[in-house]
Design an enzyme around this catalytic site. Structure first.
Site, PDB file in Angstrom:
ATOM      1  N   ASN A   1       0.808  -1.162  -0.084  1.00  0.00           N
ATOM      2  CA  ASN A   1      -0.105  -0.022   0.064  1.00  0.00           C
ATOM      3  C   ASN A   1       0.903   1.437   0.148  1.00  0.00           C
ATOM      4  OD1 ASN A   1      -1.696   2.218   0.627  1.00  0.00           O
ATOM      5  ND2 ASN A   1      -2.638   1.139   2.442  1.00  0.00           N
TER       6      ASN A   1
ATOM      7  N   ARG B   1      -2.020  -1.506  -3.722  1.00  0.00           N
ATOM      8  CA  ARG B   1      -3.241  -0.609  -3.758  1.00  0.00           C
ATOM      9  C   ARG B   1      -2.757   0.547  -4.942  1.00  0.00           C
ATOM     10  NH1 ARG B   1      -3.665   4.728   0.112  1.00  0.00           N
ATOM     11  NH2 ARG B   1      -5.633   5.278  -0.665  1.00  0.00           N
TER      12      ARG B   1
ATOM     13  N   HIS C   1     -10.386   5.867  -1.551  1.00  0.00           N
ATOM     14  CA  HIS C   1     -10.317   4.902  -0.599  1.00  0.00           C
ATOM     15  C   HIS C   1     -11.528   3.768  -0.634  1.00  0.00           C
ATOM     16  CE1 HIS C   1      -8.906   8.938   1.856  1.00  0.00           C
ATOM     17  NE2 HIS C   1      -7.938   7.998   1.589  1.00  0.00           N
TER      18      HIS C   1
ATOM     19  N   HIS D   1     -13.822   7.819   6.515  1.00  0.00           N
ATOM     20  CA  HIS D   1     -12.484   7.166   6.607  1.00  0.00           C
ATOM     21  C   HIS D   1     -11.723   8.504   6.904  1.00  0.00           C
ATOM     22  CE1 HIS D   1      -9.223   5.001   4.781  1.00  0.00           C
ATOM     23  NE2 HIS D   1      -8.496   6.355   4.878  1.00  0.00           N
ATOM     24  N   LEU D   2     -11.117   8.597   8.135  1.00  0.00           N
ATOM     25  CA  LEU D   2     -10.320   9.855   8.474  1.00  0.00           C
ATOM     26  C   LEU D   2      -8.927   9.448   8.636  1.00  0.00           C
ATOM     27  CD1 LEU D   2     -13.114  11.328  10.897  1.00  0.00           C
ATOM     28  CD2 LEU D   2     -12.997  11.686   8.430  1.00  0.00           C
TER      29      LEU D   2
ATOM     30  N   ASN E   1      -4.800  10.319   6.911  1.00  0.00           N
ATOM     31  CA  ASN E   1      -4.138  11.673   6.390  1.00  0.00           C
ATOM     32  C   ASN E   1      -5.059  12.345   5.351  1.00  0.00           C
ATOM     33  OD1 ASN E   1      -1.838  13.077   7.217  1.00  0.00           O
ATOM     34  ND2 ASN E   1      -0.826  11.301   7.014  1.00  0.00           N
ATOM     35  N   GLY E   2      -5.240  11.404   4.169  1.00  0.00           N
ATOM     36  CA  GLY E   2      -6.435  11.815   3.450  1.00  0.00           C
ATOM     37  C   GLY E   2      -7.446  11.224   3.984  1.00  0.00           C
TER      38      GLY E   2
ATOM     39  N   ARG F   1      -4.546  18.585   2.768  1.00  0.00           N
ATOM     40  CA  ARG F   1      -5.371  19.019   1.451  1.00  0.00           C
ATOM     41  C   ARG F   1      -6.349  19.865   2.129  1.00  0.00           C
ATOM     42  NH1 ARG F   1      -5.765  12.974  -0.643  1.00  0.00           N
ATOM     43  NH2 ARG F   1      -4.028  12.392   0.445  1.00  0.00           N
TER      44      ARG F   1
ATOM     45  N   ASP G   1      -0.827  16.461  12.492  1.00  0.00           N
ATOM     46  CA  ASP G   1      -1.264  15.178  13.065  1.00  0.00           C
ATOM     47  C   ASP G   1      -2.115  15.175  14.394  1.00  0.00           C
ATOM     48  OD1 ASP G   1      -1.103  13.019  15.082  1.00  0.00           O
ATOM     49  OD2 ASP G   1       0.859  12.394  14.249  1.00  0.00           O
TER      50      ASP G   1
ATOM     51  N   ARG H   1      -3.049  13.917  16.932  1.00  0.00           N
ATOM     52  CA  ARG H   1      -2.410  13.760  18.192  1.00  0.00           C
ATOM     53  C   ARG H   1      -1.874  15.201  18.684  1.00  0.00           C
ATOM     54  NH1 ARG H   1       0.328   8.228  16.861  1.00  0.00           N
ATOM     55  NH2 ARG H   1       0.266   9.580  14.682  1.00  0.00           N
TER      56      ARG H   1
ATOM     57  N   GLY I   1      -6.887   6.332  10.880  1.00  0.00           N
ATOM     58  CA  GLY I   1      -6.086   6.752  11.896  1.00  0.00           C
ATOM     59  C   GLY I   1      -6.757   7.735  12.681  1.00  0.00           C
TER      60      GLY I   1
ATOM     61  N   ASN J   1      -8.719   6.430  16.270  1.00  0.00           N
ATOM     62  CA  ASN J   1      -8.338   6.688  17.464  1.00  0.00           C
ATOM     63  C   ASN J   1      -8.527   8.093  18.281  1.00  0.00           C
ATOM     64  OD1 ASN J   1      -5.861   4.555  17.532  1.00  0.00           O
ATOM     65  ND2 ASN J   1      -5.518   5.567  15.644  1.00  0.00           N
TER      66      ASN J   1
ATOM     67  N   GLU K   1      -7.340  -2.049   4.558  1.00  0.00           N
ATOM     68  CA  GLU K   1      -7.017  -2.208   3.168  1.00  0.00           C
ATOM     69  C   GLU K   1      -6.364  -3.462   2.821  1.00  0.00           C
ATOM     70  OE1 GLU K   1      -5.932   2.019   3.665  1.00  0.00           O
ATOM     71  OE2 GLU K   1      -6.931   2.439   1.947  1.00  0.00           O
TER      72      GLU K   1
END
Ligand SMILES: Nc1ncnc2c1ncn2[C@@H]1O[C@H](COP(=O)(O)OP(=O)(O)O)[C@@H](O)[C@H]1O
Ligand SMILES: CC(=O)OP(=O)(O)O
Ligand SMILES: [Mg+2]
Length: 420
Positions: free
Chosen positions: A27, A111, A200, A228-229, A231-232, A261, A302, A304, A350, A354, A404
């Site tokens: 991927n 992918r 995705h 779907h959260l 980075n993209g 983005r 990020d 976090r 991600g 989380n 994935e």
């Protein structure tokens, strides 16, 4: 006709080779490669890993050979490009006797982010397929080149193995024309193949199915909004297992606010930056794809780090978070209207898996739509799919981890496993 057997018996003293049942999945992202080696007899994972920060001064390779003790090895050294990254991965696998030269390896699944209008199914890679993936680079400039390098490097290492491309766009080809078309002159749209493809898709397909399973229902009986959260980031509306709308478009730039983005902007912004800001097309492209989103708003992409800054009272980070949540909430509302009846909202990738504060904020105030999050359930950290809505909720809200790599391996095995 002769009466020779069609399969030659193994020469005396030599063992007949074991059936090849392993699939390696690559991927490749714009600056990372995630990989898994799976045994498709039972779907077990033999090795998993990640190469991050490819092309930067220090890259990181994290490799966990689950079949050989499972101790994670971490290497920090510069890795210049995806070709070098893959060679490093192949070396790590060899150290545990799981190398690409293994006779048990059946195929390599890749992918591929953009498959355009041509690829609606997993596809065995041929020169023609490679040409098509190359042709689509202008509409997935951050992704298709990396996917292509993955294919070419894997081919060079094992030219005898089938390479299978699994496309992010495939799951979205069921979108009705009303959702897939932009409101522009159809002659121009058709000439340049401009339409909403969505991305995705492997994740949206897997997560919508897993959500149905969590509810104890068949996918055909369930309507799900998948968020779907990563980075993209993208949202999709899935009716009875089929995608009916999704937030990404011609390219993976449309829709939600992402790590770097912008997601949706008025296309007039582009004209304005060109005419008044005297920026070139490449500069605007870089601005919207690489220097916008959470990173553009507050200097961090990020979640976090953003939450940590908010806890310390950082207003810039708080505004970035609010913009991110506002967009997410708008898409939940939009897809609620598209589906009319919603059985579940599933958070994944991600951030979705989380970041409890993102889930709480995205659903806050939507009780009128039957949506709510139970704070205690939402705070639980666990591995598998789980409900986070209150017991009595009309609509299930769930955390459903995506996989994935498993989905790509399953589709690869379904395509080439039956021929062996
Ligand atoms: N514990 C966490 N809390 C909040 N966000 C997290 C956590 N772990 C990962 N993330 C977020 O997930 C993002 C990466 O998600 P991922 O799905 O792996 O993205 P991609 O596949 O696009 O690289 C990170 O940038 C970070 O924002
Ligand atoms: C299509 C896309 O945005 O992928 P990723 O999230 O891996 O960048
Ligand atoms: Mg991802």
């Amino acid at each position: 006709m002769t009466d020779r057997p069609t399969t030659a018996p193994a020469p005396a003293g030599e063992q007949a080779p074991a059936a090849a049942t392993r699939v390696l999945v690559l991927n490749s992202g714009s600056s990372s490669v995630k990989y898994q080696l799976l045994d498709m007899r039972d779907g077990s994972r033999l090795a998993v890993g990640l190469v991050e920060r490819i092309g930067e001064r220090t890259s990181r390779l994290k490799h966990t050979p689950l079949a050989a003790g499972g101790e994670t090895r971490e290497t920090n050294a510069p890795i210049a490009d995806h070709d070098a990254a893959l060679k490093a991965v192949a070396q790590e696998l060899s150290r545990d006797g799981l190398g690409l030269d293994s006779p048990e390896l059946l195929a390599i699944g890749h992918r591929v982010v953009h498959g355009g209008m041509f690829f609606t199914e997993p596809t065995v890679v041929t020169d023609e397929v490679i040409g098509e993936i190359e042709r689509l680079i202008p509409v997935a400039p951050l992704h298709n080149p990396a996917n292509l390098t993955g294919i070419l490097t894997a081919q060079a290492l094992r030219p005898d193995l089938p390479q299978v491309a699994v496309f992010d766009t495939a799951f979205h080809t069921t979108m009705p024309e009303a959702a897939a078309r932009y409101a522009i002159d159809p002659k121009i749209a058709d000439r340049y193949r401009i339409r909403r493809y969505g991305f995705h898709g492997t994740s949206h397909a897997y997560v919508s199915r897993e959500t149905a399973r969590l509810l104890g229902k068949a996918p055909e009986d369930v309507n799900v909004i998948v968020l779907h959260l990563g980075n993209g980031a993208s949202a999709s509306a899935v009716r009875g297992g089929r995608c009916v709308d999704t937030s990404m478009g011609l390219t993976p730039l449309e829709g939600l606010v992402m790590g770097t983005r912008s997601g949706d902007v008025d296309p007039g912004v582009v004209f304005h930056l060109a005419r008044v800001g005297h920026m070139s097309m490449d500069e605007i492209d870089t601005l919207l794809n690489k220097r916008s989103g959470l990173f553009g708003l507050c200097g961090d992409n990020d979640m976090r780090e953003i939450r940590r800054r908010i806890d310390e009272g950082d207003e810039e980070a708080a505004l970035a978070f609010d913009i991110y949540i506002h967009r997410l909430k708008k898409y939940i509302g939009a897809y609620y209207a598209v589906l009319a009846r919603v059985d579940a909202v599933a958070f994944t990738a991600g951030v979705g898996e989380n970041a409890a504060p993102v889930r709480e904020a995205a659903v806050a105030g939507l009780e009128g739509l039957g949506l709510a999050v139970d704070p205690q359930r939402n705070a639980v950290r666990a591995e598998g799919p789980r409900l986070i809505s209150p017991e009595s909720a009309r609509v299930a809200v769930a955390v459903v981890p995506t996989d994935e790599e498993l989905e790509i391996a399953t589709q690869t095995y379904a395509l080439v496993g039956k021929n062996t």
